[in-house]
Design an enzyme around this catalytic site. Structure first.
Site, short mmCIF file in Angstrom:
data_model
loop_
_atom_site.label_atom_id
_atom_site.label_comp_id
_atom_site.label_asym_id
_atom_site.label_seq_id
_atom_site.Cartn_x
_atom_site.Cartn_y
_atom_site.Cartn_z
N HIS A 296 -2.19 4.14 14.07
CA HIS A 296 -3.58 3.78 14.38
C HIS A 296 -4.44 3.76 13.14
CE1 HIS A 296 -3.63 8.26 14.76
NE2 HIS A 296 -4.84 8.17 14.22
N HIS B 63 -9.53 7.08 8.53
CA HIS B 63 -8.15 7.29 8.08
C HIS B 63 -7.20 6.29 8.70
CE1 HIS B 63 -8.12 9.97 11.74
NE2 HIS B 63 -6.91 9.50 11.87
N GLU C 17 -3.04 10.04 7.60
CA GLU C 17 -2.45 10.93 8.60
C GLU C 17 -1.00 10.49 8.78
OE1 GLU C 17 -4.19 10.46 12.50
OE2 GLU C 17 -3.33 12.33 13.24
CO CO Z 1 -5.74 9.89 13.61
#
Ligand code: CO
Length: 134
Positions: A7, A79, A130
């Protein structure tokens, strides 16, 4: 080592407005807001054919995204999340290469119930990264 883009996370001071942009202007499939108190955020999931966008709004002034919104009051790209097969092996390889893992360095359970770590933007072209165990 990294696999799929899981994502892209976008921080916003107004998640209802952000969700409306994705739903009404961009025509995307948008979830209802989901509070994630463990992470200090309200999340709206935007489903795209090949990945997801997560819209994040702080739940309180103590939220980890509050500092970002102070610097970027209109919101912005927060992020990117990449999938890895083995989060411990990925972490050990990256720390050996000099990367900085945020927090304790131990994986936490992320927004999708899977272990995640965050990597400092200074080592990754200015972008908070991440990693999520797939
Ligand atoms: Co995230």
């Amino acid at each position: 080592m990294i696999g799929r883009l899981n994502h892209v996370a976008i921080a916003t001071p107004d998640i209802a407005k952000a969700a409306a942009v994705y739903r009404d202007v961009l025509g995307a499939k948008v979830s209802a807001p989901v509070p994630q108190p463990d992470h200090g955020v309200m999340v709206v999931f935007v489903e795209l054919p090949n990945t997801k966008i997560e819209l994040l709004e702080p739940l309180s002034d103590a939220s980890p995204i509050m500092g970002f919104l102070k610097k970027n009051p209109n919101g912005g790209l927060h992020h990117l999340c990449y999938e890895v097969e083995d989060i411990i092996a990925a972490r050990d390889k990256l720390t050996a290469a000099g990367a900085t893992v945020l927090g304790t360095g131990e994986p936490r359970i992320g927004a999708h119930g899977k272990p995640v770590i965050f990597l400092h933007p200074k080592d990754f072209v200015g972008t908070l990264v991440e990693l999520e165990q797939a």
